[in-house]
Design a protein around this motif. Structure first.
Motif, PDB file in Angstrom:
ATOM      1  N   PHE A  87       0.877  -1.176   0.000  1.00 41.16           N
ATOM      2  CA  PHE A  87       0.000   0.000   0.000  1.00 41.16           C
ATOM      3  C   PHE A  87       0.911   1.222   0.000  1.00 41.16           C
ATOM      4  O   PHE A  87       1.500   1.583   1.014  1.00 41.16           O
ATOM      5  N   TYR A  88       1.063   1.808  -1.196  1.00 40.74           N
ATOM      6  CA  TYR A  88       1.979   2.939  -1.373  1.00 40.74           C
ATOM      7  C   TYR A  88       1.251   4.253  -1.100  1.00 40.74           C
ATOM      8  O   TYR A  88       0.180   4.494  -1.655  1.00 40.74           O
ATOM      9  N   SER A  89       1.831   5.067  -0.235  1.00 42.51           N
ATOM     10  CA  SER A  89       1.237   6.367   0.114  1.00 42.51           C
ATOM     11  C   SER A  89       2.073   7.493  -0.469  1.00 42.51           C
ATOM     12  O   SER A  89       3.281   7.571  -0.203  1.00 42.51           O
ATOM     13  N   TYR A  90       1.440   8.344  -1.250  1.00 44.92           N
ATOM     14  CA  TYR A  90       2.065   9.558  -1.786  1.00 44.92           C
ATOM     15  C   TYR A  90       1.278  10.739  -1.226  1.00 44.92           C
ATOM     16  O   TYR A  90       0.152  10.984  -1.655  1.00 44.92           O
ATOM     17  N   GLN A  91       1.845  11.400  -0.257  1.00 41.36           N
ATOM     18  CA  GLN A  91       1.078  12.429   0.447  1.00 41.36           C
ATOM     19  C   GLN A  91       1.247  13.796  -0.199  1.00 41.36           C
ATOM     20  O   GLN A  91       2.362  14.260  -0.410  1.00 41.36           O
ATOM     21  N   GLY A  92       0.115  14.412  -0.512  1.00 38.05           N
ATOM     22  CA  GLY A  92       0.126  15.750  -1.102  1.00 38.05           C
ATOM     23  C   GLY A  92       0.083  16.824  -0.029  1.00 38.05           C
ATOM     24  O   GLY A  92       0.134  16.529   1.172  1.00 38.05           O
ATOM     25  N   ALA A  93      -0.025  18.061  -0.464  1.00 36.50           N
ATOM     26  CA  ALA A  93      -0.059  19.180   0.482  1.00 36.50           C
ATOM     27  C   ALA A  93      -1.371  19.183   1.256  1.00 36.50           C
ATOM     28  O   ALA A  93      -2.401  18.715   0.768  1.00 36.50           O
ATOM     29  N   LYS A  94      -1.317  19.688   2.470  1.00 37.10           N
ATOM     30  CA  LYS A  94      -2.540  19.834   3.273  1.00 37.10           C
ATOM     31  C   LYS A  94      -3.183  21.168   2.908  1.00 37.10           C
ATOM     32  O   LYS A  94      -2.481  22.147   2.659  1.00 37.10           O
ATOM     33  N   PRO A  95      -4.513  21.223   2.902  1.00 33.45           N
ATOM     34  CA  PRO A  95      -5.145  22.518   2.598  1.00 33.45           C
ATOM     35  C   PRO A  95      -4.856  23.517   3.712  1.00 33.45           C
ATOM     36  O   PRO A  95      -4.661  23.118   4.868  1.00 33.45           O
ATOM     37  N   PRO A  96      -4.801  24.815   3.383  1.00 35.06           N
ATOM     38  CA  PRO A  96      -4.536  25.808   4.436  1.00 35.06           C
ATOM     39  C   PRO A  96      -5.644  25.786   5.475  1.00 35.06           C
ATOM     40  O   PRO A  96      -6.804  25.573   5.134  1.00 35.06           O
ATOM     41  N   ARG A  97      -5.273  25.964   6.715  1.00 35.07           N
ATOM     42  CA  ARG A  97      -6.260  25.975   7.808  1.00 35.07           C
ATOM     43  C   ARG A  97      -7.113  27.232   7.700  1.00 35.07           C
ATOM     44  O   ARG A  97      -6.584  28.320   7.449  1.00 35.07           O
ATOM     45  N   GLN A  98      -8.394  27.041   7.860  1.00 34.51           N
ATOM     46  CA  GLN A  98      -9.277  28.230   7.798  1.00 34.51           C
ATOM     47  C   GLN A  98      -9.249  28.948   9.134  1.00 34.51           C
ATOM     48  O   GLN A  98      -9.260  28.341  10.195  1.00 34.51           O
ATOM     49  N   ARG A  99      -9.173  30.258   9.048  1.00 29.33           N
ATOM     50  CA  ARG A  99      -9.209  31.037  10.285  1.00 29.33           C
ATOM     51  C   ARG A  99     -10.620  31.018  10.867  1.00 29.33           C
ATOM     52  O   ARG A  99     -11.600  30.892  10.138  1.00 29.33           O
ATOM     53  N   ALA A 100     -10.712  31.162  12.170  1.00 30.94           N
ATOM     54  CA  ALA A 100     -12.023  31.193  12.843  1.00 30.94           C
ATOM     55  C   ALA A 100     -12.869  32.313  12.237  1.00 30.94           C
ATOM     56  O   ALA A 100     -12.370  33.405  11.967  1.00 30.94           O
TER      57      ALA A 100
END
Length: 385
Positions: A370-383
């Motif tokens: 099971f090969y994992s290729y991790q992409g970028a995380k989306p930017p956190r939304q501000r409150a």
């Protein structure tokens, strides 16, 4: 008064941590984790809830006992010493459904089955003071596992394997099981608000399991279980209560964005039929599409897929080209993560990128990766956004 039981659940080798987390999340204490099996403690309610809620096991077993045996005499005497009368009533129909032996002195499944059955009959004859058993009551299938001479004896509370959720009537060649698909999704950080594409969707198992997870729909809601007939051990009402609990936990607000592609029209017909049986229309879109034409304007999406393994010789020769084309196609998706299960060991070489993680999983007897290729995380939304 509730009884405490030792329960255990088998899983694919390499996925023990996923099943352990599921059991803990349901509120039960895990007592042991070995290759392909997680043991835990639970009461009668646990038997019902685990059958309804667990996604990554094939069955929930009620442990009658365990012991070491290297001779058939030992197997007979130690099986006979177990308290079978606590589990099997006078009219119960019981048989050894399956015996498996790994790295043990006792290795003949048919002999193990015969001797265990004889030992149980001997024990219950003495306890119930009868010589012939009517066996016209509820069924109590028994399973025996021997690993390195350690015998584990269990009653199968599930009956038909738990991968049979009730929605997959139609399948295609080399389908992935529902339990394995659910485990693979659980190994990724995919969340219900993110786009998910399976470009080799076959009869739709990965997309459908993702939708069940995304909407928090318990996998066992639409089926029955063996232990529902065991009124000497637990009331049937506990299964009703577990299904009611599951019903109350469904997320009815979220609309998912899941897509499945395949070139085979019969596979897509099967996928759409299964989608309808699962009651998930509107959450998954299946379409005939070549993997090479994959595209999306959205960022931070996920691909979770089970492409061809190349088991036959002519297919094997096509594997390098397939993985080359996959690498090029997936690269076009900006900031995406890809998760690929395959039996083709050289996949990363042709895919053109080293995986961030590689987990070995045994799919039956076949070693897969099971090969994992991790992409970028989306930017956190501000409150407040």
């Amino acid at each position: 008064m509730t009884n405490k039981y030792e329960l255990f659940a088998p899983c694919h080798f390499g996925l023990e941590a996923v099943l352990k987390r599921e059991i803990i999340d349901l509120g039960y204490e895990v007592t042991e984790v070995v290759d392909g099996r997680v043991s835990f403690e639970g009461d009668e309610e646990a038997i019902a809830r685990c059958n309804v809620f667990l996604r990554t096991t094939e069955r929930v077993m009620l442990k009658v006992g365990s012991f070491k045996a290297v001779t058939f005499d030992e197997l007979f005497e130690k099986t006979k010493a177990l308290p079978w009368e606590n589990f099997i009533p006078k009219d119960g129909k019981f048989w050894v459904k399956k015996a498996s032996s790994i790295k043990s002195k006792l290795f003949s499944p048919s002999d193990i089955q015969r001797i265990v059955k004889k030992a149980i009959v001997d024990r219950l004859s003495g306890k119930y003071n009868i010589l012939r058993f009517p066996e016209d009551g509820s069924e109590y299938p028994i399973r025996i596992t021997i690993l390195k001479d350690e015998v584990t004896v269990g009653l199968d509370t599930s009956g038909e394997s738990l991968h049979k959720r009730g929605y997959r009537r139609l399948t295609v060649k080399a389908p992935i099981t529902e339990t394995l698909a659910a485990a693979l999704i659980s190994l990724t950080p995919w969340k219900k608000d993110r786009l998910l594409i399976d470009p080799f969707c076959g009869s739709g198992t990965i997309p459908i399991e993702a939708a069940l997870i995304g909407l928090n729909i318990a996998p066992g809601m639409k089926r029955d279980f063996q232990a529902m007939a065991w009124d000497n051990i637990l009331p049937k009402s506990l299964f009703k209560e577990a299904k009611k609990e599951a019903e109350d936990l469904i997320d009815r607000e979220t609309k998912l964005s899941i897509q499945g592609y395949d070139l085979d029209t019969s596979a897509l017909d099967a996928a759409r039929g299964n989608l309808s049986l699962a009651g998930l229309e509107g959450n998954i879109h299946f379409q005939q599409r070549d993997m090479r034409d994959i595209s999306s304007a959205k960022k931070y999406g996920f691909i979770i897929t089970n492409p061809p393994y190349g088991e036959r010789l002519e297919e094997k020769e096509a594997m390098p080209q397939l993985y080359r084309e996959m690498g090029k196609a997936f690269q076009k998706l900006d900031e995406w993560s890809y998760y690929i299960i395959t039996g083709f060991e050289d996949a990363p070489k042709y895919f053109g990128r080293k995986p961030d993680k590689n987990r070995k999983i045994y799919n039956g007897m076949m070693k897969t990766y099971f090969y994992s290729y991790q992409g970028a995380k989306p930017p956190r939304q501000r409150a407040g956004q």
